[in-house]
Design a protein around this motif. Structure first.
Motif, PDB file in Angstrom:
ATOM      1  N   ALA B 208      41.363  32.295  36.637  1.00 22.81           N
ATOM      2  CA  ALA B 208      40.127  31.464  36.284  1.00 22.81           C
ATOM      3  C   ALA B 208      39.263  31.817  37.619  1.00 22.81           C
ATOM      4  O   ALA B 208      39.738  31.869  38.870  1.00 22.81           O
ATOM      5  N   GLY B 209      37.993  31.993  37.319  1.00 20.72           N
ATOM      6  CA  GLY B 209      37.059  32.371  38.329  1.00 20.72           C
ATOM      7  C   GLY B 209      36.912  33.846  38.502  1.00 20.72           C
ATOM      8  O   GLY B 209      35.686  34.183  39.070  1.00 20.72           O
ATOM      9  N   GLU B 241      30.884  39.306  42.788  1.00 24.35           N
ATOM     10  CA  GLU B 241      30.488  38.058  43.360  1.00 24.35           C
ATOM     11  C   GLU B 241      32.005  37.250  43.789  1.00 24.35           C
ATOM     12  O   GLU B 241      32.071  36.948  44.963  1.00 24.35           O
ATOM     13  N   TYR B 242      33.103  37.739  42.946  1.00 22.36           N
ATOM     14  CA  TYR B 242      34.131  36.955  43.302  1.00 22.36           C
ATOM     15  C   TYR B 242      35.024  37.491  44.384  1.00 22.36           C
ATOM     16  O   TYR B 242      35.414  36.896  45.381  1.00 22.36           O
ATOM     17  N   ARG B 243      34.724  38.933  44.746  1.00 19.90           N
ATOM     18  CA  ARG B 243      35.372  39.655  45.689  1.00 19.90           C
ATOM     19  C   ARG B 243      34.636  39.069  46.931  1.00 19.90           C
ATOM     20  O   ARG B 243      35.081  39.395  48.124  1.00 19.90           O
ATOM     21  N   LYS B 244      33.195  38.893  47.097  1.00 18.08           N
ATOM     22  CA  LYS B 244      32.449  38.784  48.038  1.00 18.08           C
ATOM     23  C   LYS B 244      32.980  37.283  48.641  1.00 18.08           C
ATOM     24  O   LYS B 244      33.134  37.137  49.809  1.00 18.08           O
ATOM     25  N   THR B 245      33.315  36.348  47.860  1.00 17.80           N
ATOM     26  CA  THR B 245      33.943  35.129  48.129  1.00 17.80           C
ATOM     27  C   THR B 245      35.295  35.260  48.813  1.00 17.80           C
ATOM     28  O   THR B 245      35.679  34.902  49.907  1.00 17.80           O
ATOM     29  N   LEU B 246      36.112  36.314  48.300  1.00 13.55           N
ATOM     30  CA  LEU B 246      37.369  36.416  48.594  1.00 13.55           C
ATOM     31  C   LEU B 246      37.341  37.067  50.205  1.00 13.55           C
ATOM     32  O   LEU B 246      37.817  36.695  50.945  1.00 13.55           O
ATOM     33  N   PRO B 286      40.229  45.660  41.955  1.00 16.48           N
ATOM     34  CA  PRO B 286      40.665  44.400  42.011  1.00 16.48           C
ATOM     35  C   PRO B 286      41.277  43.595  43.260  1.00 16.48           C
ATOM     36  O   PRO B 286      40.752  42.488  43.638  1.00 16.48           O
ATOM     37  N   TYR B 287      42.303  44.302  43.825  1.00 14.96           N
ATOM     38  CA  TYR B 287      42.946  43.640  44.830  1.00 14.96           C
ATOM     39  C   TYR B 287      43.139  44.532  46.310  1.00 14.96           C
ATOM     40  O   TYR B 287      43.480  45.586  46.007  1.00 14.96           O
TER      41      TYR B 287
END
Lengths: 186, 311
Positions: B208-209, B241-246, B286-287
């Motif tokens: 999710a997210g 964007e998700y990875r920027k947050t990560l 992704p990781y």
């Protein structure tokens, strides 16, 4: 008067050498060179059918040259290794031989016949020049000159290095066979 | 009168010699057309189909089978549990992949492989198709090599009972992930080759997210310092964007690999330092939780060997 005769004679003389040149020069751009390396683990052979060969029967000069990338191997990986690692075709794209026929009997090569001769000249492979004395057979018949020769080349003589890991796969001496069917220069 | 004759004789002899010298050069010149460059494709932009992590523009030679083993150890730095007790990561097998790649012809390679898996999704079976669309030529009429690539991977992992996990698969189709990329490279000299790779990853099922689709650009290069040794670098810049947050939460760092390539004639070896242990693009991008600066780097090696299959 004498001056005129002399000068006319001189000019005619020069022209005659010009005329004879065209008939004495034979060439082809589709001669063939085969190369063969025999070793305990592997036999490697390749051939090029895009070799340029030329001979002048009067001056006895012989030239053959080719782009090394025209050597075709059955195995494309072998072809890649040959070009990239051994012959370094991007640095030394051409191999060339320039020499003169050595004929003790001083035969007239412009006459039809089969001649067993020697060619002495410089072979340039991988940017390194070395003198070779190669036995050559010339068949002059019906307006064609067929030249063929076979000789050994030590790869180390031309600075081609074989790494120790593949020493059993690649021979130190390779056999080159040249076959050229040359036609008169037009 | 005599003087004049001598002059003429001298002149004709000179001209005669000139003629003879012209002969050999003339012979060579008659053949020169043979050695001018035609439109030959450039050979071996890279020595093998991979760099440290991802793909290069190279395909497997026609009718050859390439067997490839890829292995990456654990992170070296203390931040990432690298200590003397696990020999700074060497005891840990972060990821292992075995793969078989086959050259259908000189423009098409097909492959299958299986990885342990670097990210949270493990037990990855992958298959891909790689097609060479454009070939760089020696006369520069075509300045680039362009290869199209698409891969699908499926996981055989047991479905997790934790609903928030990205391995809580309900439907088998959720186990699939895809990577599609355009590999664009140029051999600048016999020593230097550079590559740029726009890439699209699609994962059927994500946390999710997270994003099902993510894009990135890969940059890679090879510098040969002898005929058989080279330095290889690859780097990915993701647009996510998700990875920027990560990344802000110190959980994502752009994948970067630096390695040494050795060609022994029979095998190509890669000895690499990477912060990302993925061997398929769906597992690399992704990781990427460990950073170079905190010694989240791992030692990895790739070995491959080509066998000729059809005589």
């Amino acid at each position: 008067m004498k001056k005129i005769i002399l000068s006319v004679g001189l000019v005619l003389g020069l022209f005659s050498t010009q005329l004879s040149k065209a008939q004495d020069v034979y060439l082809t751009n589709a001669a063939e060179i085969k190369f063969f390396s025999k070793s305990p683990l592997e036999d490697i052979s390749a051939d090029s059918k895009n070799v340029g060969a030329a001979i002048n029967l009067k001056t006895r000069k012989v030239v053959f040259s080719l782009k090394v990338t025209t050597f075709k191997f059955e195995n494309s990986l072998m072809q890649e290794h040959f070009n990239e690692n051994y012959i370094e075709s991007d640095k030394f794209p051409t191999a060339k031989f320039e020499g003169t026929i050595v004929d003790d009997k001083n035969q007239d090569l412009t006459k039809d016949g089969v001649y067993d001769l020697k060619v002495k000249g410089i072979l340039n492979i991988h940017g390194v020049e070395k003198e070779y004395n190669i036995p050559i057979k010339l068949e002059v018949e019906q307006g064609k000159v067929i030249g063929s020769c076979k000789f050994m080349v030590k790869v180390a003589d031309h600075n081609i290095k074989i790494p120790s890991m593949v020493v059993k796969n690649i021979a130190e001496e390779v056999e080159l066979t040249v076959n050229a069917i040359m036609e008169p220069k037009k | 009168m005599i003087l004049n004759i001598k002059k003429y004789v001298a002149l004709s002899m000179m001209l005669g010699c000139f003629q003879a010298a012209m002969c050999q050069d003339d012979l060579s010149k008659m053949l020169d057309d043979n050695t001018k460059t035609k439109s030959d494709p450039v050979m071996a932009t890279f020595k093998t189909t991979r760099l440290n992590m991802g793909h290069s523009v190279e395909l497997v030679n026609a009718h050859h089978l390439d067997f490839r083993v890829s292995h990456v150890f654990g992170a070296m730095g203390k931040t990432y549990q690298g200590t003397g007790h696990n020999l700074y990561g060497f005891d840990v097998a972060s990821n292992i992949r075995l793969g078989f790649e086959y050259g259908v012809n000189k423009n098409l390679t097909v492959a299958v492989g299986r990885s342990k898996g670097f990210g949270d999704v493990k037990e990855l079976y992958d298959g891909y198709i790689k097609y060479k669309l454009l070939k760089q030529t020696t006369d520069n009429k075509m300045p680039l090599t362009l290869v199209l690539f698409t891969s699908a991977s499926i996981t055989s992992m047991k479905s997790s009972s934790d609903g928030t996990s990205e391995t809580s698969f309900i439907n088998p189709i959720e186990r699939l992930s895809y990577a599609t990329q355009a590999l664009i490279a140029r051999k600048f000299s016999s020593r230097l080759s550079l590559q740029i790779t726009p890439i699209w990853i699609h994962r059927n099922f994500v946390k999710a997210g997270d994003e099902n689709d993510m894009f990135a650009v890969g940059f890679a290069g090879r510098y040969k310092f002898t005929n058989r040794s080279a330095i290889i670098i690859d780097y990915y810049l993701p647009f996510s964007e998700y990875r920027k947050t990560l990344h802000k939460n110190k959980q994502y760092y752009n994948p970067l690999g630096l390695g040494y390539e050795l060609d022994t004639g029979g095998h190509i070896f890669h000895l690499s330092l990477v912060n990302n242990g993925g061997f398929i693009e769906q597992d690399i991008l992704p990781y990427s939780p460990t950073s170079w600066s905190k010694l989240g780097i791992r030692f990895g090696f790739n070995i491959c060997r080509q066998f000729r299959i059809i005589k």
